[in-house]
Design a protein around this motif. Sequence first.
Motif, PDB file in Angstrom:
ATOM      1  N   UNK A 265       0.836  -1.206   0.000  1.00  0.00           N
ATOM      2  CA  UNK A 265       0.000   0.000   0.000  1.00  0.00           C
ATOM      3  C   UNK A 265       0.872   1.258   0.000  1.00  0.00           C
ATOM      4  N   UNK A 266       1.975   1.217   0.730  1.00  0.00           N
ATOM      5  CA  UNK A 266       2.909   2.354   0.738  1.00  0.00           C
ATOM      6  C   UNK A 266       3.553   2.529  -0.623  1.00  0.00           C
ATOM      7  N   UNK A 267       4.097   1.439  -1.131  1.00  0.00           N
ATOM      8  CA  UNK A 267       4.854   1.492  -2.389  1.00  0.00           C
ATOM      9  C   UNK A 267       3.994   1.916  -3.576  1.00  0.00           C
ATOM     10  N   UNK A 268       2.728   1.568  -3.551  1.00  0.00           N
ATOM     11  CA  UNK A 268       1.836   1.924  -4.666  1.00  0.00           C
ATOM     12  C   UNK A 268       1.191   3.292  -4.458  1.00  0.00           C
ATOM     13  N   UNK A 269       1.482   3.917  -3.334  1.00  0.00           N
ATOM     14  CA  UNK A 269       0.952   5.254  -3.081  1.00  0.00           C
ATOM     15  C   UNK A 269      -0.473   5.273  -2.569  1.00  0.00           C
TER      16      UNK A 269
ATOM     17  N   UNK B 229      -5.456  10.425  10.226  1.00  0.00           N
ATOM     18  CA  UNK B 229      -6.366  11.008   9.228  1.00  0.00           C
ATOM     19  C   UNK B 229      -6.146  10.361   7.859  1.00  0.00           C
ATOM     20  N   UNK B 230      -4.881  10.052   7.516  1.00  0.00           N
ATOM     21  CA  UNK B 230      -4.595   9.392   6.240  1.00  0.00           C
ATOM     22  C   UNK B 230      -5.133   7.965   6.216  1.00  0.00           C
ATOM     23  N   UNK B 231      -5.081   7.294   7.346  1.00  0.00           N
ATOM     24  CA  UNK B 231      -5.622   5.933   7.436  1.00  0.00           C
ATOM     25  C   UNK B 231      -7.133   5.971   7.237  1.00  0.00           C
ATOM     26  N   UNK B 232      -7.788   6.927   7.875  1.00  0.00           N
ATOM     27  CA  UNK B 232      -9.238   7.055   7.726  1.00  0.00           C
ATOM     28  C   UNK B 232      -9.605   7.353   6.272  1.00  0.00           C
ATOM     29  N   UNK B 233      -8.857   8.241   5.620  1.00  0.00           N
ATOM     30  CA  UNK B 233      -9.100   8.553   4.212  1.00  0.00           C
ATOM     31  C   UNK B 233      -8.902   7.312   3.351  1.00  0.00           C
TER      32      UNK B 233
ATOM     33  N   UNK C 238     -11.876   4.997   3.706  1.00  0.00           N
ATOM     34  CA  UNK C 238     -13.033   5.508   2.967  1.00  0.00           C
ATOM     35  C   UNK C 238     -12.892   5.230   1.473  1.00  0.00           C
ATOM     36  N   UNK C 239     -11.681   5.412   0.943  1.00  0.00           N
ATOM     37  CA  UNK C 239     -11.443   5.157  -0.477  1.00  0.00           C
ATOM     38  C   UNK C 239     -11.592   3.670  -0.802  1.00  0.00           C
ATOM     39  N   UNK C 240     -11.102   2.816   0.068  1.00  0.00           N
ATOM     40  CA  UNK C 240     -11.211   1.369  -0.130  1.00  0.00           C
ATOM     41  C   UNK C 240     -12.679   0.955  -0.136  1.00  0.00           C
ATOM     42  N   UNK C 241     -13.469   1.522   0.757  1.00  0.00           N
ATOM     43  CA  UNK C 241     -14.889   1.179   0.831  1.00  0.00           C
ATOM     44  C   UNK C 241     -15.652   1.597  -0.422  1.00  0.00           C
ATOM     45  N   UNK C 242     -15.158   2.598  -1.138  1.00  0.00           N
ATOM     46  CA  UNK C 242     -15.808   3.053  -2.364  1.00  0.00           C
ATOM     47  C   UNK C 242     -15.540   2.109  -3.542  1.00  0.00           C
ATOM     48  N   UNK C 243     -14.468   1.328  -3.454  1.00  0.00           N
ATOM     49  CA  UNK C 243     -14.093   0.447  -4.551  1.00  0.00           C
ATOM     50  C   UNK C 243     -15.076  -0.710  -4.681  1.00  0.00           C
ATOM     51  N   UNK C 244     -15.205  -1.224  -5.905  1.00  0.00           N
ATOM     52  CA  UNK C 244     -16.033  -2.405  -6.119  1.00  0.00           C
ATOM     53  C   UNK C 244     -15.284  -3.628  -5.592  1.00  0.00           C
ATOM     54  N   UNK C 245     -15.995  -4.742  -5.468  1.00  0.00           N
ATOM     55  CA  UNK C 245     -15.368  -5.970  -4.986  1.00  0.00           C
ATOM     56  C   UNK C 245     -14.254  -6.433  -5.922  1.00  0.00           C
ATOM     57  N   UNK C 246     -14.433  -6.264  -7.241  1.00  0.00           N
ATOM     58  CA  UNK C 246     -13.404  -6.658  -8.199  1.00  0.00           C
ATOM     59  C   UNK C 246     -12.136  -5.825  -8.013  1.00  0.00           C
ATOM     60  N   UNK C 247     -12.296  -4.538  -7.796  1.00  0.00           N
ATOM     61  CA  UNK C 247     -11.152  -3.668  -7.591  1.00  0.00           C
ATOM     62  C   UNK C 247     -10.442  -4.010  -6.292  1.00  0.00           C
ATOM     63  N   UNK C 248     -11.190  -4.376  -5.264  1.00  0.00           N
ATOM     64  CA  UNK C 248     -10.595  -4.731  -3.970  1.00  0.00           C
ATOM     65  C   UNK C 248      -9.744  -5.980  -4.084  1.00  0.00           C
ATOM     66  N   UNK C 249     -10.170  -6.945  -4.914  1.00  0.00           N
ATOM     67  CA  UNK C 249      -9.412  -8.192  -5.071  1.00  0.00           C
ATOM     68  C   UNK C 249      -8.039  -7.918  -5.681  1.00  0.00           C
ATOM     69  N   UNK C 250      -7.929  -6.880  -6.506  1.00  0.00           N
ATOM     70  CA  UNK C 250      -6.648  -6.552  -7.133  1.00  0.00           C
ATOM     71  C   UNK C 250      -5.664  -5.979  -6.145  1.00  0.00           C
ATOM     72  N   UNK C 251      -6.164  -5.459  -5.032  1.00  0.00           N
ATOM     73  CA  UNK C 251      -5.259  -4.909  -4.018  1.00  0.00           C
ATOM     74  C   UNK C 251      -4.641  -6.060  -3.295  1.00  0.00           C
TER      75      UNK C 251
END
Length: 100
Positions: A60-64, A80-84, A87-100
């Motif tokens: 997560x760090x290396x990919x920004x 505050x950055x962790x909370x942000x 929030x961004x992760x929760x906005x992603x679709x399930x397919x996008x989350x699997x790529x992380x």
Amino acid sequence: MEIIMIDMKTFKKTMVQLEFLHKRLDELVRKNQPKRLEQWVDAEYVCRALGLTKRTLQVYRETGLLAYSRIKGKIFYKQADIETFLLEINKLSNEQKKKL
């Protein structure tokens, strides 16, 4: 007790001056208040709190995806950055989350 009478014009002029002084003092107080210190946490805390491995956190760090700061070789994160990030992760679709 002594009573002092003043005319309305003088009273209003005094009130305007007091209002100006009040606003100026408020500005000075706000300007000179110490800045709120941000809460920083280390990688171990983030891993425990989010249920991540150290390697995943590193990705997560290396990919920004998650901002961080390095101080004397140790990595810290702003809460505050962790909370942000969450929030961004929760906005992603399930397919996008699997790529992380």
